[in-house]
Design an enzyme around this catalytic site. Sequence first.
Site, PDB file in Angstrom:
ATOM      1  N   ASP A 230     -25.598 -20.564  94.964  1.00  7.55           N
ATOM      2  CA  ASP A 230     -24.089 -21.745  94.506  1.00  7.55           C
ATOM      3  C   ASP A 230     -24.079 -22.595  95.526  1.00  7.55           C
ATOM      4  OD1 ASP A 230     -22.574 -21.479  92.574  1.00  7.55           O
ATOM      5  OD2 ASP A 230     -20.601 -21.097  94.680  1.00  7.55           O
ATOM      6  N   GLU A 294     -28.815 -24.191  93.225  1.00  2.31           N
ATOM      7  CA  GLU A 294     -27.631 -24.915  92.517  1.00  2.31           C
ATOM      8  C   GLU A 294     -26.848 -26.422  93.541  1.00  2.31           C
ATOM      9  OE1 GLU A 294     -23.408 -24.999  90.689  1.00  2.31           O
ATOM     10  OE2 GLU A 294     -23.661 -24.344  92.752  1.00  2.31           O
TER      11      GLU A 294
HETATM   12  C1  NOJ Z   1     -20.640 -23.621  90.998  1.00  2.00           C
HETATM   13  C2  NOJ Z   1     -20.118 -22.356  89.866  1.00  2.00           C
HETATM   14  O1  NOJ Z   1     -21.455 -22.549  88.823  1.00  2.00           O
HETATM   15  C3  NOJ Z   1     -18.798 -23.181  89.678  1.00  2.00           C
HETATM   16  O2  NOJ Z   1     -18.630 -21.987  88.707  1.00  2.00           O
HETATM   17  C4  NOJ Z   1     -17.953 -22.622  91.343  1.00  2.00           C
HETATM   18  O3  NOJ Z   1     -17.108 -22.951  90.324  1.00  2.00           O
HETATM   19  C5  NOJ Z   1     -17.916 -23.182  92.312  1.00  2.00           C
HETATM   20  N1  NOJ Z   1     -20.210 -22.967  92.103  1.00  2.00           N
HETATM   21  C6  NOJ Z   1     -17.879 -22.802  93.282  1.00  2.00           C
HETATM   22  O4  NOJ Z   1     -18.634 -21.580  93.134  1.00  2.00           O
END
Ligand code: NOJ
Length: 570
Positions: A230, A294
């Site tokens: 993440d 991500e």
């Molecule tokens: C990316 C995640 O996919 C999202 O759902 C989340 O709110 C943010 N990062 C913070 O962790």
Amino acid sequence: MSVDALPAMTRPVETAMTPEPRTSGAEWWRSAVIYQIYPRSFADASGDGIGDLAGITERLPSLAGLGVDAVWLSPFFRSPQKDAGYDVSDYCDVDPIFGTLADFDALRDRARELGLRVIVDLVPNHSSDQHAWFQEALAAGPGSAERDRYMFRAGKGENGELPPNNWQSVFGGDAWTRVTEADGSAGEWYLHIFDSSQPDFNWKNPIVWEEFRRVLRFWLDRGVDGFRVDVAHGLMKQEGLPDIAEAAASDSISDALMSPESVPYWAQPAVHEVYRDWHRVLADYEGDRVLCAEAWVEPLAKAALWVRPDEMHQAFNFSYLGTPWQAEKLRSVIDESIAAFTGVGAPSTWVLSNHDVVRHASRYGLLPKTAVPNAGIGPSSNDKPDAALGLRRARAASALMLSLPGSAYLYQGEELGLPEVIELDDHVREDPTFHRTGGESYGRDGCRVPIPWEADAPAFGFNTTGGSWLPQPAEFADYARDRQEGVAGSTLELYRAALASRSERDLGLGSLQWLEGFDDDVIAFRNGTVTVIANLGAVPVELPEGKILLASGPLDGPVLPTDTTVWIAA
Ligand code: NOJ
């Protein structure tokens, strides 16, 4: 001419110190189709209205039957659920709403029996404010070792009453919250790039590095095949925490996400050392384990820095996700993706939907052909999707995506053609984006509604009690899996056929050659033994001879209608 004298766009991107490739080139993740499970909304065995691990385990055979190679589970760890699990209070335990560690083991074993790999979500940029470390930091006070695991700073202004800088939360509002110290006085501020319940870790502190190695090993020892990481572009913050430049501060949230150069908390070069460290941790384990970033970073050449041979293995291709349904733009993003990722020895990835964006079956039904509406869509949005148009294009787009070489990510429900749920009342919305922007952004609840399995069952088969943490619309009956199973022409059968053909013909490991002689509005290429043609224009396209392997919609004899993709045996 020196490199510095070149315009920024033409400068060569930073390259690693010629690291030795530490992957063989034959790993499963290079060509895998990975299905994202959003545990809250997939299947609910306990019947409390929130999905759980036991529910997932029961439904895994349907994913094996669909033909995917792996599942990625969004967070199911202990969490107060202020950001649907992306606020973790214990990284090495399962939240009781999702089950227990034993339930996880059962899921992993079932997945293995079915030949499915399991990827879990790692959230290293921030924890929950209920994490033991943050609670200790609050209690220990300024200057303590406990505070140094997070980003605490004194405020500006005469009495420290102003935030330390002008950074804004991705979810809206200030990125700083002031704490009350143990003696009742107004105290320091802590940084939270997301919600105030998600304090950012201090990645300059070696203890944080150690802790995440421990977390990685905990799940690797439990047999996971990898991690989706993440906010992989966010861990390191620029030295001195400078203000965001005026121009960038006035950008919309989405622009801030996409402009690492102007945002001192995105894409700092030091972040790459973290992934080199993790690469080494994974390399100690048998089998091909994967790290997927991500990282909302553009351009793609920059995102590719995350997947250099000694860093992560995959990075989500958000440039592809954000490309509108326009042939020229799609052709360039495909070229750019393949060049950028293969340039560092990584596969390209492809993705159209996830739990953070408007589902592509609705996005593509918006007129004009807009890119991702980051604010979400809700009852009072001006632009409402045309459902039939959106679905036709979504099917064509998915057929196109699944024919591309590399690895593809699917988001639960897209194989049913599920649209975004637009008519959700304000009081049921849970996304912090909605609340932190005072409702200005609808946020992401619309793509997170529990998915329909059986048209005539309570909660459409999500559970047996009928409860659902977000209400499911009546129209979900039409998309239910049992209404599509075995039905020729259904979206489910289209995905199943695409995955079977993709695997049989090794498209994920193939390479792409563009075909000449088609209109600009037509995308045409060959991947191995398959010719792929997608018609994004208004004029029907005459098809070449050959056996049709897949069509995203009805064909008109040997003619490809608008918004339709076809695969032909070459
Ligand atoms: C990316 C995640 O996919 C999202 O759902 C989340 O709110 C943010 N990062 C913070 O962790």
